[in-house]
Scaffold this active site. Structure first.
Site, PDB file in Angstrom:
ATOM      1  CD1 TRP A  43      -2.552   1.747   0.503  1.00  0.00           C
ATOM      2  CD2 TRP A  43      -2.009   1.835   2.676  1.00  0.00           C
ATOM      3  NE1 TRP A  43      -3.262   2.783   1.062  1.00  0.00           N
ATOM      4  CE2 TRP A  43      -2.945   2.859   2.400  1.00  0.00           C
ATOM      5  CE3 TRP A  43      -1.538   1.698   3.976  1.00  0.00           C
ATOM      6  CZ2 TRP A  43      -3.403   3.734   3.377  1.00  0.00           C
ATOM      7  CZ3 TRP A  43      -1.990   2.565   4.954  1.00  0.00           C
ATOM      8  CH2 TRP A  43      -2.910   3.572   4.648  1.00  0.00           C
ATOM      9  CG  ASP A  98      -2.081  -2.717   7.575  1.00  0.00           C
ATOM     10  OD1 ASP A  98      -3.097  -2.599   8.293  1.00  0.00           O
ATOM     11  OD2 ASP A  98      -1.781  -1.900   6.679  1.00  0.00           O
ATOM     12  CE  LYS A 147      -9.954   0.804   4.020  1.00  0.00           C
ATOM     13  NZ  LYS A 147      -9.609   1.657   2.945  1.00  0.00           N
TER      14      LYS A 147
END
Ligand code: LMR
Length: 396
Positions: A130, A211, A246
């Site tokens: 990311w 993560d 999310k």
């Protein structure tokens, strides 16, 4: 003072939203920033969240500061979602969890803690990873190295190359892994590969740094935490950054957490105190609203099961869109098999296009994605799918 500062380019991910908003083409398609979208292109407030917010507003009596570690119930929820209710690290009190301003806050706080504990540390990140991992980790002064992860030609993880490279990692190193729904590739480690990584970590002595920003978007809450639970079982120490942006749709409320597994209970206490002291120097204490929602939803049987069913709906909708995109692309051309998109998980996949092709999609067709051709699959719907598939095929 500030006249030496030059104008920066927009953020490679967030900048896409502004460009999309100002595009007047009525056919425009937004596959940029990783937010969930419904069939009509909305990012909804989940029903379980609305219900929790009603309860919170009714019962709220103060806006006084939260404790430095945040809302205790939210931290318990995060720990149980990540590790399960009966994990040894919870029972042995080797876990320190603090609430953070989103998953980014957790990553940055972790980076500062690591830099304080061992300034010589190197963090190994997947190639690719990311985009925001890099500034979040290097801002704390940590060195980064890359390990090979996604093979763009074969559209899958190059696990042998990954393991061979990580054989060079040692006790001063952390290896950043994506728990599930790898961002940006959508290609996830199998349970067997997690087991092999666990053996490698034991052999080499590096610390896993995980993560987990998309728990529940891959296969399910427990399934997506397989690697977290395994490595917490087999390794003396582990770092875990989590986000509720999310899976609870709490994006702007900035609800996340940082959990550190330590070798023993007293070490966990020391880690907690150091983490809180760093947080005090950065933002004092985390915001409360999002975390209060996490606490309320998770600790109500009714709202928790509503959440899990809403999360299942989001996951299944994305999986269905993956299949439909593959079908639409494969029936329009036979130069490339896009079948790999259906094998990947979570919001993202790479289309495998060049920067020029991505620019053509943006400039000629108003189809927006990051330069590396990462698409947010959730941005697809029945209405834009034929237009999108036609546009992609035209740039191939
Ligand atoms: C993304 O990868 O698009 C999301 O995680 C949003 C962000 O902050 O980059």
């Amino acid at each position: 003072m500030f006249d030496q500062l030059s104008l920066l380019q927009p953020d490679p991910i967030l900048g896409l939203s502004a460009a999309f908003r100002s595009d007047t083409n009525s056919n425009k398609v937004d596959l940029g920033v990783g937010v969930y979208k419904t069939e009509v292109g909305e990012t909804p407030v989940l029903d379980c969240v609305t219900a929790a917010e009603k309860q919170l507003l009714q019962h709220q009596t103060t806006k006084s500061y939260t404790p430095p570690a945040g809302i205790e119930g939210a931290n318990r929820a995060a720990a149980e979602l990540a590790f399960g209710t009966e994990h040894s690290v919870i029972e042995e009190q080797r876990l320190s969890t603090v609430q953070t301003p989103g998953g980014c806050g957790a990553l940055r706080l972790a980076a500062e803690l690591i830099a304080k504990a061992n300034p010589q540390s190197t963090i190994w990140v997947s190639a690719p990873t990311w985009a925001n991992h890099v500034p979040l980790l290097t801002s704390a002064g940590l060195r980064l190295k890359e390990y090979p992860y996604y093979d763009f030609a074969k559209h899958k993880i190059d696990f042998n190359a990954m393991v061979n490279t990580l054989k060079a990692a040692g006790p001063n190193d952390l290896v950043l892994l994506h728990a599930c729904c790898h961002n940006p590739s959508g290609a996830d480690l199998s349970n067997d590969q997690w087991r092999q990584l666990s053996e490698l970590a034991s052999e080499r002595g590096f610390t896993p740094f995980i993560d987990m920003a998309y728990q529940g978007f891959g296969s399910g809450i427990a399934e997506d935490a397989y690697g977290v639970r395994l490595l917490a079982e087999t390794q003396p120490e582990l770092v875990l950054a989590m986000s509720f942006s999310k899976n609870l749709g709490l994006y702007r409320e900035r609800a996340g957490s940082l959990s550190i597994v330590s070798a023993n209970k007293s070490q966990a206490g020391a880690v907690q105190s150091q983490t809180l002291s760093i947080a005090r120097g950065l933002y004092s204490m985390p915001p409360s609203h999002g975390a209060s929602i996490v606490d309320t939803v998770y600790h109500s049987e009714e709202l928790r099961s509503l959440w899990f069913s809403e999360l299942t709906d989001m996951r299944e909708r994305i999986a269905g869109l993956r299949l439909e995109l593959v079908k639409a692309l494969n029936e329009r051309q036979d130069k490339r098999d896009f079948g790999f998109i259906a094998q990947e998980a979570g919001m993202f996949s790479f289309l495998g296009l060049s920067v020029e092709q991505v620019n053509t999609l943006k400039n000629q067709f108003s189809v927006y994605m990051t330069d590396n051709s990462r698409i947010n699959v959730a941005g697809i719907n029945q209405q834009n799918l034929p237009y999108l598939a036609d546009a992609i095929v035209q740039v191939l």
